[in-house]
Design a protein around this motif. Structure first.
Motif, PDB file in Angstrom:
ATOM      1  N   GLU A 652       0.817  -1.198   0.000  1.00 32.60           N
ATOM      2  CA  GLU A 652       0.000   0.000   0.000  1.00 32.60           C
ATOM      3  C   GLU A 652       0.859   1.259   0.000  1.00 32.60           C
ATOM      4  O   GLU A 652       0.485   2.272  -0.600  1.00 32.60           O
ATOM      5  CB  GLU A 652      -0.930  -0.006   1.220  1.00 32.60           C
ATOM      6  CG  GLU A 652      -1.884   1.169   1.305  1.00 32.60           C
ATOM      7  CD  GLU A 652      -2.869   1.236   0.158  1.00 32.60           C
ATOM      8  OE1 GLU A 652      -3.413   2.335  -0.095  1.00 32.60           O
ATOM      9  OE2 GLU A 652      -3.086   0.202  -0.503  1.00 32.60           O
ATOM     10  N   ARG A 656       0.200   4.077  -2.719  1.00 31.46           N
ATOM     11  CA  ARG A 656      -0.309   5.389  -2.338  1.00 31.46           C
ATOM     12  C   ARG A 656       0.747   6.476  -2.411  1.00 31.46           C
ATOM     13  O   ARG A 656       0.471   7.572  -2.917  1.00 31.46           O
ATOM     14  CB  ARG A 656      -0.896   5.320  -0.926  1.00 31.46           C
ATOM     15  CG  ARG A 656      -1.640   6.584  -0.521  1.00 31.46           C
ATOM     16  CD  ARG A 656      -2.204   6.496   0.880  1.00 31.46           C
ATOM     17  NE  ARG A 656      -3.098   5.344   1.058  1.00 31.46           N
ATOM     18  CZ  ARG A 656      -3.760   5.107   2.186  1.00 31.46           C
ATOM     19  NH1 ARG A 656      -3.617   5.927   3.237  1.00 31.46           N
ATOM     20  NH2 ARG A 656      -4.545   4.055   2.276  1.00 31.46           N
ATOM     21  N   ASN A 688       0.542  -6.411   2.383  1.00 31.60           N
ATOM     22  CA  ASN A 688      -0.159  -5.546   3.328  1.00 31.60           C
ATOM     23  C   ASN A 688      -0.596  -6.327   4.556  1.00 31.60           C
ATOM     24  O   ASN A 688      -1.026  -7.478   4.464  1.00 31.60           O
ATOM     25  CB  ASN A 688      -1.396  -4.930   2.674  1.00 31.60           C
ATOM     26  CG  ASN A 688      -1.037  -3.977   1.549  1.00 31.60           C
ATOM     27  OD1 ASN A 688      -0.005  -3.320   1.585  1.00 31.60           O
ATOM     28  ND2 ASN A 688      -1.894  -3.918   0.535  1.00 31.60           N
ATOM     29  N   GLU A 698      -6.577  -0.753   3.857  1.00 33.01           N
ATOM     30  CA  GLU A 698      -5.138  -0.962   3.954  1.00 33.01           C
ATOM     31  C   GLU A 698      -4.456   0.384   4.159  1.00 33.01           C
ATOM     32  O   GLU A 698      -4.835   1.390   3.556  1.00 33.01           O
ATOM     33  CB  GLU A 698      -4.597  -1.621   2.672  1.00 33.01           C
ATOM     34  CG  GLU A 698      -5.380  -2.843   2.214  1.00 33.01           C
ATOM     35  CD  GLU A 698      -5.144  -4.032   3.109  1.00 33.01           C
ATOM     36  OE1 GLU A 698      -4.293  -3.947   4.003  1.00 33.01           O
ATOM     37  OE2 GLU A 698      -5.827  -5.057   2.913  1.00 33.01           O
TER      38      GLU A 698
END
Length: 890
Positions: A652, A656, A688, A698
């Motif tokens: 993640e 992100r 994750n 997440e």
């Protein structure tokens, strides 16, 4: 005022001395009458005429007596007592009816009282401090948002700056509430205690005095004078046997001697904070440095100056927070501050308000359904009492008097039900308290049948009496005496309006049951989804324990690293054990969030700052937790304090913060506690892992090697081949061999750790399910009662239908259709009301998913099935009506 009170007291006592005063009045009236007769005799009248003239002169004797009674007493109270005596006789006259009403109301009131005990304990219990509304808590607002972002602690530099620059507080203190210390006794094993380090004026700001001894003096939070300690009342009783001579004595905390200077009162407890000892908070010059601004670990308590309002304090602190942001943008960018009164902060920070509001709403629906059932019973009974009420009206009883009489009967029923409910609630409160042990903060709050609960039961009982009795009383007061007294056989037909009102009540019950069952189904389904989701690691066969290294023996990073290597080698040799690792935070237990910078990437606005969870782990952590490695490598013994800093990130984080770019080789910098952060290179990517066992989303995570950034407080993880609990004693022995003065914390399997997190949700779900089932039972009883009553009222009609050729199936179908029609209308209303529930729940409980369309199909089918079952029994009775008997009886 005194004269009025004396007169009122005299009138009140006259009510209870009525017989005595009536005898005196009769004697006085008789004496006056004899005197008047004697005068008439002396005037030459005959004895008969003398008596008749005397009586005419006096007027109506009975009217005189009534006027005198009204003048000397309290007519309203006397009428109420008369109604009450009549109500008591009515209770004994119909014991079956009374028992049904009392049990129904008792169940509804008891579940409300049980849930209200939680409200009383968590929301209404005021902190035992001096003028709690004048004590405020100053917190930081994290720009990263998250759960309760406006309850973050304050950094030490901001505490110093705001203490010196504000003009709204008479005094301001700080507390590091979540510490752990080791209590070492001369004999026995060391014990880990929850501790709070507080500034010397902490108790003065709160306005709390010690139960024994004293609190801290000014200057005792300075180095060299800080080896003093205050004990909680519970610890003093449990560990030291309430020994008063302990004051002035010495105990060993973290291998150092501390003088016990006081014991706090048993009543001193702040919701959510459970320290067993208080020690002075020692802040040094280093805590004023700019590098300390990233460490938010102090809860700031302050007392408002006289005349200063909460809004003025908020404005002042917000200005100071903006000044800090302008002066130190590197660490303070986006951060702001909040100010709340102490009672408001404790409740808000505990995060239980929404859950309790939902529970109270659910039990409120249950009570309304219970009242609807009782109202239906009263309507049915009023039909049978029409002749009695008609006679009373014919004898001069007004409509208001009839209503008052029936309300009094309802009040008596409700008060008896409330008394029974108190007994049930006492058992229910003890049951709930026994189940609420899933964390220390919850179990520290006592649940009792306190004054608030007693007043609540009294108020709910009166409310229930009005809710149950008002509609039946109004309906009964409209009794047509001509119809009732002229033709008793038509009295049953007068009950049709009562039947219509009962239909409305039962339809409302079905709607409430539908609404409550759908809401419960959505909540349970949402909790089930998060409780059975994949966490990203394997918790089975994993033994865990916590350790906190004291600064007396483990002062620097090298000593902490050496100890970890020692215990790791010891634990690896345990028979039945496997991979051993240490971590600052166990998987799925809510690691801390820090700000992160990516080399070569521009800084984002404050409200969009990059944040990530930061976990410090040993080399075998990913193997022990069985977290899949997706790219690159994990840590090795070569990733030590002398090598270049490295980190591992999760998937993640790559998605992100790196926008799915190649992560290996990129450098990031974490704004973590300690010296100036360095740039660290990403060497691996792992799968994750949920940051909390019940988190639905997440979150980015960064793992740092323990050898490069050791932490004094960590958890041990051992991957076992069999039951992990079987190795608990071996784990304790290994730690005792390494350091006999270090206590282990929370030795348990990883599934047990996760179960503790879910404990509140399990209890929450079960109680909601119980309330929903109780509501369904009430709805079924209401339907059964209404249909059975309707069948009884229509026996003549059904007999005619059967006599004219209607078969058993036709009668059965007619009654079932009546129940189905009522159920369909109620279910449709409840279904319409329940449509917005997913959005409402999503706003109340972030992170849970409540979209489950199947609930909207399953619950109506269940409601209809239960309703048809409840209708079938009286329908069978209707189908078996003998027309000969029915027509003869009519």
């Amino acid at each position: 005022m005194i004269d009025w009170l004396q007169q009122f007291f005299h009138r009140l006592t006259s009510v209870f001395r009525r017989k005595e005063l009536d005898r005196d009045l009769d004697a006085e009236l008789a004496a006056h009458l004899e005197l008047a007769i004697e005068e008439n005799l002396q005037r030459g009248l005959s004895p008969e005429d003398a008596r008749r003239q005397a009586l005419i002169r006096f007027g109506g004797t009975q009217q005189t007596i009534e006027q005198h009674r009204d003048a000397r007493g309290l007519p309203g109270l006397e009428i109420f007592l008369q109604d009450l005596r009549y109500a008591v006789r009515a209770l004994f006259k119909n014991p079956g009816f009374t028992i049904a009403v009392v049990i129904t109301l008792a169940l509804g009131i008891a579940v409300n009282a049980t849930m209200f005990s939680l409200v009383s304990a968590f929301l209404l219990r005021r902190p035992v401090v001096h003028e709690p509304d004048r004590v405020v808590v100053v917190t930081s607002i994290n720009p990263a948002r998250g759960f309760l972002p406006d309850t973050n602690p304050v950094s030490a530099p901001n505490y110093f700056a705001w203490r010196e620059a504000n003009n709204v507080f008479s005094d301001i203190s700080a507390a590091d509430e979540y510490r752990t210390v080791s209590l070492t006794a001369a004999q026995g094993k060391p014990q880990a205690l929850s501790s709070a380090a507080v500034s010397s004026n902490y108790f003065d700001v709160l306005g709390v005095a010690a139960h024994l001894g004293r609190t801290f003096f000014e200057g005792e939070d300075q180095p060299g004078r800080d080896h003093v300690v205050i004990l909680s009342h519970e610890l003093w009783q449990r560990r030291f046997g309430s020994d008063r001579s302990l004051i002035g004595g010495t105990i060993r905390l973290n291998r150092e001697n501390y003088v016990v200077i006081g014991v706090m009162p048993a009543s001193f407890r702040l919701l959510g904070f459970t320290p067993e000892v208080w020690t002075p908070l020692t802040l040094t010059v280093a805590d004023r440095a700019t590098s300390a601004r990233k460490d938010h670990n102090l809860h700031v308590f302050a007392r408002l100056k006289p005349g200063v309002t909460l809004e003025q304090a908020r404005l002042e602190i917000n200005n100071l927070a903006r000044r800090s942001e302008q002066d130190f943008p590197e660490t303070e960018k986006g951060w702001s501050a909040a100010v709340r009164t102490l009672p408001d902060f404790l409740v808000y920070n505990f995060g239980i308000r929404n859950g309790l509001a939902l529970m109270m709403t659910a039990v409120g629906f249950v009570l309304m359904m219970a009242c609807a059932n009782v109202a239906g019973l009263l309507l049915a009974r009023a039909t049978g009492r029409q002749k009695e009420l008609g006679i009373r009206i014919a004898l001069g009883a007004g409509r208001l008097r009839i209503i008052r009489q029936l309300l009094t009967e309802g009040l008596l029923n409700a008060l008896i039900g409330g008394g029974v409910a108190l007994v049930l609630a006492y058992w229910g409160i003890n049951f709930v308290a026994a189940k609420m042990t899933f964390n220390e903060a919850i179990s520290a709050v006592p649940l009792t049948l306190d004054r608030n609960v007693l007043l609540f039961v009294l108020g709910v009982s009166v409310f229930s009496a009005v809710l149950c009795s008002l509609a039946p009383a109004l309906r009964a007061s409209r009794t047509d005496i001509n119809t009732v007294l002229k033709d008793e056989s038509r009295a049953a037909s007068a009950g049709r309006s009562h039947s219509r009102l009962r239909t409305v009540l039962v339809t409302g019950e079905i709607a409430l049951a539908m609404f409550l069952l759908i809401g419960t189904g959505l909540l349970i389904r949402g909790l089930y989804v998060v409780e059975h989701q994949k966490l990203g690691f394997q918790p089975e066969h994993l033994l865990t324990a916590g350790l906190t290294l004291d600064s007396a023996r483990y002062q620097d990073a090298a000593q902490q690293t050496s100890f970890v290597r020692d215990i790791t080698s010891r634990l690896q040799s345990i028979p039945g054990g496997g991979t051993v690792a240490v971590t600052s935070d166990l998987p799925a237990t809510g690691p801390a969030s820090v700000r992160v910078r990516i080399k070569g990437e521009p800084d984002l606005p404050a409200n969009q700052a990059r944040n990530t969870h930061d976990i410090v782990v040993s080399t075998d952590y990913f193997s022990a937790a069985e977290i899949p490695v997706l790219r690159g490598r994990t840590f090795t013994e070569m990733d030590s304090a002398t090598s270049s800093p490295v980190v591992v990130v999760n998937q993640e984080f790559v998605h992100r913060h790196l926008r799915d770019q190649e992560p290996l080789g990129k450098q990031i910098r974490l704004n973590v506690t300690g010296p100036t952060p360095q740039w660290s290179q990403i060497v691996g990517v792992v799968a994750n892992v949920k940051n909390y066992s019940e988190a639905s989303e997440e979150d980015p995570e960064v793992y740092e090697p323990f050898l490069q950034r050791p932490v004094p407080s960590f958890s041990i993880m051992i991957r076992t081949k069999a039951d992990p609990n079987a190795l608990a004693s071996d784990l304790r022995s290994a730690i005792e061999q390494a350091d006999a003065d270090l206590p282990l914390l929370h030795v348990m399997s990883m599934p047990a750790v996760i179960d503790l997190q879910k404990g509140g949700d399990v209890l929450f779900s079960r109680m909601l399910a119980i309330f929903a089932l109780l509501a369904l039972v009430f709805a079924a009883i209401g339907i059964y009662g209404l249909i059975a009553y309707s069948v009884g009222q229509r026996t003549h009609e059904i007999g005619i239908r059967v006599a004219l050729g209607a078969g058993t199936k036709q009668v059965l179908r007619m009654v079932l259709l009546e129940g189905l029609k009522m159920t369909t209308i109620g279910a449709a209303i409840g279904l319409a009301l329940a449509i917005p529930l997913p959005k409402v729940f999503a706003a109340m409980f972030t992170g849970l998913l409540f979209s489950e369309p199947r609930v909207y199909f399953i619950v109506p089918l269940a409601i209809i099935a239960v309703s048809m079952l409840a209708t079938y029994i009286p329908a069978r009775r209707a189908a078996s009506v003998d027309p000969t008997i029915a027509l003869r009886n009519s």
